[in-house]
Design an enzyme around this catalytic site. Structure first.
Site, short mmCIF file in Angstrom:
data_model
loop_
_atom_site.label_atom_id
_atom_site.label_comp_id
_atom_site.label_asym_id
_atom_site.label_seq_id
_atom_site.Cartn_x
_atom_site.Cartn_y
_atom_site.Cartn_z
N ASP A 180 44.81 152.53 -20.50
CA ASP A 180 46.10 153.14 -20.81
C ASP A 180 46.77 153.53 -19.49
OD1 ASP A 180 48.14 155.02 -21.65
OD2 ASP A 180 47.07 155.12 -23.57
N SER B 181 66.22 146.21 -21.09
CA SER B 181 66.67 145.65 -22.37
C SER B 181 68.19 145.68 -22.46
CB SER B 181 66.09 146.52 -23.48
OG SER B 181 66.73 146.26 -24.71
N LYS C 63 64.49 153.37 -21.57
CA LYS C 63 64.79 152.25 -20.66
C LYS C 63 65.82 152.68 -19.61
CE LYS C 63 62.11 149.15 -22.42
NZ LYS C 63 60.90 148.76 -21.70
N TYR D 243 64.30 155.12 -27.78
CA TYR D 243 63.75 153.94 -27.09
C TYR D 243 64.69 153.49 -25.97
CZ TYR D 243 62.95 149.05 -26.05
OH TYR D 243 62.79 147.87 -25.37
N PHE E 33 55.44 145.39 -18.28
CA PHE E 33 55.89 145.23 -19.67
C PHE E 33 55.48 146.41 -20.55
CE2 PHE E 33 55.17 140.67 -18.50
CZ PHE E 33 56.41 140.16 -18.82
N ASP F 263 73.17 149.62 -35.59
CA ASP F 263 73.40 148.22 -35.22
C ASP F 263 74.82 148.01 -34.70
OD1 ASP F 263 70.93 147.18 -35.71
OD2 ASP F 263 71.46 146.16 -37.59
N TYR G 23 66.44 142.07 -21.05
CA TYR G 23 66.25 140.99 -22.02
C TYR G 23 67.21 141.13 -23.18
CZ TYR G 23 61.46 141.53 -20.05
OH TYR G 23 60.36 141.70 -19.26
N LEU H 57 64.51 140.41 -36.60
CA LEU H 57 64.94 139.37 -37.54
C LEU H 57 63.97 138.19 -37.64
CD1 LEU H 57 67.14 138.25 -39.42
CD2 LEU H 57 68.21 137.23 -37.41
P1 NAD Z 1 54.70 144.35 -27.17
O1 NAD Z 1 54.53 145.61 -27.95
O2 NAD Z 1 54.24 143.08 -27.82
O3 NAD Z 1 53.99 144.47 -25.75
C1 NAD Z 1 53.88 145.71 -25.07
C2 NAD Z 1 52.42 145.85 -24.65
O4 NAD Z 1 52.26 147.08 -23.95
C3 NAD Z 1 51.47 145.89 -25.85
O5 NAD Z 1 50.44 144.94 -25.65
C4 NAD Z 1 50.93 147.33 -25.85
O6 NAD Z 1 49.61 147.38 -26.33
C5 NAD Z 1 51.05 147.69 -24.37
N1 NAD Z 1 51.18 149.12 -24.09
C6 NAD Z 1 52.06 150.01 -24.63
N2 NAD Z 1 51.87 151.23 -24.10
C7 NAD Z 1 50.87 151.12 -23.19
C8 NAD Z 1 50.22 152.03 -22.31
N3 NAD Z 1 50.55 153.32 -22.26
N4 NAD Z 1 49.22 151.57 -21.51
C9 NAD Z 1 48.85 150.28 -21.55
N5 NAD Z 1 49.42 149.36 -22.37
C10 NAD Z 1 50.43 149.79 -23.18
O7 NAD Z 1 56.23 144.23 -26.78
P2 NAD Z 1 57.03 143.00 -26.13
O8 NAD Z 1 58.01 142.53 -27.14
O9 NAD Z 1 56.10 142.06 -25.49
O10 NAD Z 1 57.86 143.81 -25.02
C11 NAD Z 1 57.43 143.91 -23.69
C12 NAD Z 1 58.41 144.79 -22.93
O11 NAD Z 1 59.71 144.24 -23.03
C13 NAD Z 1 58.52 146.21 -23.48
O12 NAD Z 1 58.68 147.10 -22.38
C14 NAD Z 1 59.78 146.18 -24.31
O13 NAD Z 1 60.39 147.44 -24.39
C15 NAD Z 1 60.63 145.20 -23.52
N6 NAD Z 1 61.65 144.52 -24.33
C16 NAD Z 1 61.28 143.87 -25.47
C17 NAD Z 1 62.25 143.24 -26.25
C18 NAD Z 1 61.89 142.56 -27.55
O14 NAD Z 1 62.77 142.37 -28.38
N7 NAD Z 1 60.66 142.14 -27.77
C19 NAD Z 1 63.59 143.26 -25.84
C20 NAD Z 1 63.93 143.92 -24.66
C21 NAD Z 1 62.93 144.56 -23.91
C1 WQD Z 2 68.99 141.16 -34.97
C2 WQD Z 2 70.08 141.01 -36.02
C3 WQD Z 2 70.25 142.91 -37.47
C4 WQD Z 2 66.29 142.43 -39.29
C5 WQD Z 2 66.37 145.06 -31.23
C6 WQD Z 2 66.40 146.32 -30.41
C7 WQD Z 2 66.70 145.99 -28.97
C8 WQD Z 2 65.76 144.91 -28.43
C9 WQD Z 2 65.67 143.73 -29.34
C10 WQD Z 2 63.94 145.93 -27.28
C11 WQD Z 2 70.90 142.28 -36.24
C12 WQD Z 2 69.81 141.71 -38.24
C13 WQD Z 2 67.42 142.25 -38.54
C14 WQD Z 2 66.38 142.28 -40.70
C15 WQD Z 2 68.72 141.76 -40.46
N1 WQD Z 2 64.42 145.39 -28.31
N2 WQD Z 2 68.61 141.91 -39.10
N3 WQD Z 2 67.60 141.93 -41.22
O1 WQD Z 2 68.71 144.97 -33.36
O2 WQD Z 2 69.55 143.08 -31.87
O3 WQD Z 2 67.65 144.45 -31.14
O4 WQD Z 2 65.40 144.16 -30.68
O5 WQD Z 2 64.50 146.26 -26.28
O6 WQD Z 2 66.58 147.18 -28.26
O7 WQD Z 2 67.40 147.19 -30.93
O8 WQD Z 2 67.31 142.88 -32.99
O9 WQD Z 2 65.97 141.42 -34.43
O10 WQD Z 2 66.27 143.84 -35.07
O11 WQD Z 2 68.21 142.30 -35.26
O12 WQD Z 2 69.79 141.46 -40.98
O13 WQD Z 2 65.40 142.45 -41.44
O14 WQD Z 2 69.45 140.75 -37.28
O15 WQD Z 2 71.13 143.72 -38.23
O16 WQD Z 2 72.21 141.89 -36.53
P1 WQD Z 2 68.43 143.91 -32.40
P2 WQD Z 2 66.83 142.62 -34.46
#
Ligand code: NAD
Ligand code: WQD
Length: 337
Positions: free
Chosen positions: A58, A124, A152, A148, A80, A294, A176, A199
């Site tokens: 951790d 993000s 960030k 959340y 990440f 949203d 991202y 989604l």
């Molecule tokens: P994920 O949850 O699949 O991966 C995050 C990983 O971090 C997990 O494996 C979790 O076990 C680990 N983790 C969390 N807290 C921890 C800690 N304290 N110590 C060690 N490990 C820890 O998520 P992801 O979708 O792969 O996202 C990766 C990064 O990208 C995150 O920071 C997330 O906020 C960011 N991000 C994700 C998205 C998305 O939509 N997936 C979009 C924008 C940004």
């Molecule tokens: C996409 C679109 C929903 C689910 C989130 C986080 C953002 C980033 C990425 C980490 C929207 C619609 C969704 C469902 C739906 N994560 N939807 N039915 O909201 O763009 O972003 O993930 O950083 O911070 O907020 O992604 O995939 O949840 O939604 O209609 O069951 O799909 O309203 O228009 P979002 P999402």
């Protein structure tokens, strides 16, 4: 010299590990597996036929982190690790602030101690809040609408302050957009622990019959069909963006920030139609009220990353849907199969 990947067992982390290993990097993963499975890392090694080193640690355990830096020869860090569920962050703000922010502080403190000052951070598109116009450029105003997103924003500011205090840090923050898709092998992919918030995993779980229908959150937005528009990006394209960022760090550039998106927007119903086309499955859906928080439309201007990193996406929406579907079809219960 190795790359330390925090959160490397997670969705984006595991795909980035594949690309790093394929490119010949030595990879060390630190993950507490709170939202992931060690199987992902076994499969990363199976896909690439290369080994990585894994520590189930951790980030909040500073002594354990210190031991890793002492033992390993770490050149730079891709960070990440973090909690990412928007709704959960509203009900558990203390856990989100503690895990994401304190975790990053501990990581940076240990990095500083060992003179490792090159980091790529997972930010993000959520830091743009509700943008006034699209496409979104990196210099748009920043804001957050949930805990959340605030973690960030706070981490982005923390990293900028760290650089001001010590110019020998090199920090690349990648914002991202909406990552979907999976590795071509169908062996790794997104594996939400509970009912998906996002989604694409929701659609794929309807397609395999785990969920009955998709709830479409609102069809009265000011978009071409009334449903929300997002910039979906293939997770492998996103992963290659991290390799380009690592190369950029070699130029010792200070602090930089880049959007990682495609620059194209697709609505919820566009995604349903594209998914149905490539999978041959019908996705039942019902129109529901808007989801609080949203926004109508969000897509990137990715030109800065193209110009300065030499990175651009190469996988289109059909490929994203096909690859998401292959992963879900082959692993209906994710890593529990
Ligand atoms: P994920 O949850 O699949 O991966 C995050 C990983 O971090 C997990 O494996 C979790 O076990 C680990 N983790 C969390 N807290 C921890 C800690 N304290 N110590 C060690 N490990 C820890 O998520 P992801 O979708 O792969 O996202 C990766 C990064 O990208 C995150 O920071 C997330 O906020 C960011 N991000 C994700 C998205 C998305 O939509 N997936 C979009 C924008 C940004
Ligand atoms: C996409 C679109 C929903 C689910 C989130 C986080 C953002 C980033 C990425 C980490 C929207 C619609 C969704 C469902 C739906 N994560 N939807 N039915 O909201 O763009 O972003 O993930 O950083 O911070 O907020 O992604 O995939 O949840 O939604 O209609 O069951 O799909 O309203 O228009 P979002 P999402």
């Amino acid at each position: 010299m190795a790359i330390l990947v925090t959160g490397g067992a997670g969705y984006i982390g595991s795909h980035t590990c594949v690309e790093l290993l394929n490119a010949g990097y030595e990879v060390i993963v630190v993950d507490n597996l709170i939202n992931s499975s060690q199987k992902a890392l076994e499969r990363v090694q199976e896909i690439t036929e290369k080994k990585l080193t894994f520590y189930k640690v951790d980030l909040l355990d500073k002594a354990a982190l210190d031991n890793i830096f002492q033992k390993e020869n770490i050149e730079s860090v891709i960070h990440f690790a973090g909690l990412k569920a928007v709704g959960e962050s509203v009900s558990m703000p203390l856990e989100y602030y503690h895990n994401n922010i304190t975790g990053t502080i501990m990581l940076c403190q240990v990095m500083q101690k060992y003179g490792v000052k090159d980091i790529v951070f997972s930010s993000s598109a959520t830091v743009y809040g509700n943008p006034e116009t699209v496409p979104i450029k990196e210099d748009f105003p920043l804001s957050a609408t949930n805990p959340y997103g605030r973690t960030k924003l706070i981490i982005e500011n923390l990293l900028k302050d760290l650089y001001v205090s010590d110019n020998s840090w090199n920090i690349i923050m990648l914002r991202y957009f909406n990552p979907i898709g999976a590795d071509k092998s169908g062996r790794i992919g997104e594996d939400p622990k509970n009912i998906p918030n996002n989604l694409m995993p929701y659609i794929t779980q309807v397609a395999v019959g785990k969920l009955e229908y998709l709830g479409v959150f609102g069809n009265d937005y000011d978009t071409h069909d009334g449903t929300g528009v997002r910039d979906y990006i293939h997770v492998t394209d996103l992963a290659t963006g991290h390799l380009k960022a690592l190369e950029k760090l070699n130029e010792k550039p200070g602090v930089l920030v880049y959007n990682l998106g495609t620059g194209k927007g697709y609505s919820v119903l566009d995604m349903v139609k594209n998914f149905e086309k490539v999978s041959g499955r019908t996705i039942k859906y019902k129109i529901l009220p808007r989801r609080p928080g949203d926004i109508a439309i969000c897509y990137a201007d990715p030109s800065k990353a193209k110009l300065e990193l030499g990175w651009e996406t190469i996988r289109d929406i059909d490929e994203m849907c096909e690859d998401s579907w292959r992963w879900q079809k082959n692993n209906p219960n994710g890593y529990n199969d």
